[in-house]
Design an enzyme around this catalytic site. Structure first.
Site: not given
Ligand code: OXD
Ligand code: MN
Length: 593
Positions: A72, A200, A209, A229, A251, A253, A256, A280, A372-374, A502
């Site tokens: 992004r 992208y 987004k 978000h 991001s 943290c 997912t 998300d 940042n591959s997805r 945990d």
């Molecule tokens: C982000 C995403 O950047 O979900 O928040 O890709």
């Molecule tokens: Mn996100």
């Protein structure tokens, strides 16, 4: 005028855009399997996608973006509202008339020799009172196929829209993928998104987004609901009762991972389960019973591949085993499957790295996958997808959880004193930068409610909207608001909390607080647990009671410095800063004396 649908406003807008971009062909996406199959074949024939090993990864494909187009682009993302003040101090702003002119100049004739795909899509289950409809025009099959995973696409959407004018216009033009002319523009007052010169995901899958956060947050402000978000997860207790939590994190943290958490062994044995509703985005509205309800407007996961493995997130990994599009990961040439850093310890020796160059699996200065591959994976593939995922009524929320990455400051968990204090806690969210992003490490980036790059209007108005929503809720029914920090470090720089599964131990305390089952200690920033009340069964050796106490400590000196940073941040908002938040900051300063 051509009749693509029975909706005059849709037909008119599409016609207008056809005249602008001048496609050679026009295809309406009907959502059928046959059409998707034909588009996959076409994309493979042109090299836009690579068909992977269909025995090991059925219906899975690999796509490579241009090397200058891998993430992004916040610096080139604009809120094109009538005034700069409407966009607020945290957004890039452009005058709408100037933006349209500039974008139309870029888009003009850009589909010549190309096909226009018209994608009718619904964010949220088709027909739910939460859901909203959009049309995206694109010249990219990759976008079409991703949208078919991430949203509900097809003729049923056109039918649900009827003759309503309440739909979001989205125009995407790949153009020449020119970084200098790349713009992601939202026009919240016009329900419009225009994205040019990118291919992208986050820039071009306009439902995500751009619509589900930037446009929808504005719509929520005007219509009395919220687009956040936030992931949504359900914790199933041994009794079978399920309680739902919405959580917002910046991001990097582990959002997912938290959304798909695997309970620790001791919890599994007792019958605890965690169900993922979304990883998300949440759309939130009040239900007839006075509680807040949330849906996940998406239909798939657009997750970061590196670091996803059997241990960190087996559910996400399982979700990618069929019907998935991988973007910018490495290709294993021996078996035509994919690989990324952190998948396992065996990088393929005969491979291509994410750019398509040969790669021998040895990490010198080359990486197999882009950081940042997805993966774009259908939600229905996820082994822990909630039975409520398709529920048009959404799920009732017991708690909102905010969080960030703070080495020393924030305790493992704390609870706000009430709704308004909870809004304050969300507004002061911040995270320390990691080595994963470029720039200095450990720098605090303020990211209120994790919405910094995604709020479609003035963040001051957005905070006031949160406060106003609170006024409509009976305090007994309003979700309780918490903050967590999985990333506290000891003096040697080691993480103190094991994290991953945990984290359920902390969620359990949060839900017990919501249910009035457990006491807490009042400290200057809110309520923290008594260390004994966080269940350590099975991790007693790893996390001592003293260590837990240390993780729950609030250092007044550090918080005083933090309060100065908050005041500096708040000052940007001038008179848009809600008085409630100024008062909460004053209370914090008072409590720290
Ligand atoms: C982000 C995403 O950047 O979900 O928040 O890709
Ligand atoms: Mn996100």
């Amino acid at each position: 005028m051509q009749k693509f649908t029975n909706n005059a406003s849709v037909n008119e807008w599409i016609e207008d855009k056809i005249n602008l971009v001048k496609p050679d062909n026009i295809v309406l996406i009907d959502g059928s399997k046959e059409q998707i199959e034909a588009l996959r074949a076409e994309a493979c024939s042109t090299g836009e996608m690579i068909k992977l090993n269909q025995d090991l990864l059925p219906d899975c494909y690999l796509h490579r973006t241009a090397v200058n187009d891998v993430a992004r682009v916040e610096g080139r993302t604009f809120i094109c509202a009538p005034t700069k003040e409407l966009a607020g101090p945290t957004n890039n702003w452009m005058d709408p008339d100037e933006a349209y002119k500039m974008l139309y100049d870029i888009a003009r004739d850009s589909y010549k020799g190309r096909t226009m795909y018209i994608i009718p899509y619904s964010m949220g289950p088709v027909g739910s009172r939460f859901s909203k409809i959009g049309f995206e025009l694109t010249d990219s099959i990759y976008v079409v196929l991703n949208m078919c995973i991430m949203t509900r696409v097809g003729l049923k959407v056109i039918e649900a829209l009827g003759d309503s004018n309440d739909w979001v216009r989205g125009l995407h033009c790949k153009c020449a993928i020119d970084e200098e002319k790349r713009y992601i523009c939202q026009f919240p007052q016009d329900n419009t998104i225009i994205s040019v010169n990118s291919g992208y995901g986050g820039n071009v899958l306009l439902g995500k987004k751009c619509f589900a956060l930037r446009i929808a947050s504005y719509q929520g402000w005007k219509e009395g609901w919220q687009a956040e978000h936030m992931l949504i997860l359900g914790v199933e207790k041994p009794t079978g009762e399920v309680e739902y939590i919405c959580a917002a994190f910046p991001s990097a943290c582990g959002k997912t991972n938290l959304a798909m958490l695997i309970p620790p062994k001791a919890y599994q044995e007792k019958g605890y389960k965690v169900w993922c509703v979304g990883d998300d985005i949440s759309w939130i509205r009040k239900g007839e019973d006075g509680r807040l309800y949330a849906i996940n407007p998406e239909n798939g996961f657009f997750g970061v591949a590196p670091g996803t493995n059997e241990k960190s997130n087996p559910n996400a990994l399982a979700a990618t085993r069929k019907g998935t599009i991988f973007t910018n990961v490495a290709l294993n040439l021996d078996n035509n499957t994919v690989w990324w850093e952190g998948l396992d310890k065996n990088p393929p020796a005969n491979a291509m790295e994410w750019t398509g160059k040969p790669w021998n699996g040895q990490t010198s200065d080359q990486k197999g996958a882009h950081p940042n591959s997805r993966f774009t994976a259908p939600a229905e593939n996820c082994p822990c997808i909630s039975s409520e995922f398709e529920n048009p009524q959404g799920v009732p929320i017991s708690a909102f959880v905010f969080g960030g990455r703070r080495a020393k400051l924030a305790p493992l968990v704390y609870q706000s004193r009430d709704w308004n204090h909870g809004v304050f806690v969300g507004s002061i969210m911040a995270s320390e930068t990691t080595a994963a992003a470029s720039g200095a490490v450990g720098v605090v980036r303020r990211d209120p409610m994790a919405m910094l790059p995604f709020c479609g209007y003035n963040m001051g108005d957005y905070w006031q909207h949160w406060i106003d929503i609170g006024k409509t809720l009976d305090p007994d029914k309003a979700p309780k608001i918490f903050n967590v920090n999985w990333f506290r470090k000891d003096d040697d720089g080691n993480f103190m909390w094991p994290g991953f599964g945990d984290n359920l131990r902390v969620l359990e305390w949060i839900l017990d607080r919501c249910d009035g089952k457990v006491d807490a200690d009042e400290v200057p920033i809110g309520y923290v647990p008594k260390a004994e009340d966080i269940n350590r069964e099975g991790i007693e050796d790893e996390v001592s009671l003293d260590s837990l106490k240390a993780m729950l400590e609030v250092d007044k000196g550090l918080w005083k410095t933090e309060a100065e940073g908050i005041a500096e941040f708040y000052a940007k908002f001038g008179d848009k800063l809600p008085k409630v938040l100024a008062d909460e900051l004053a209370t914090l300063n008072e409590n720290l004396k």
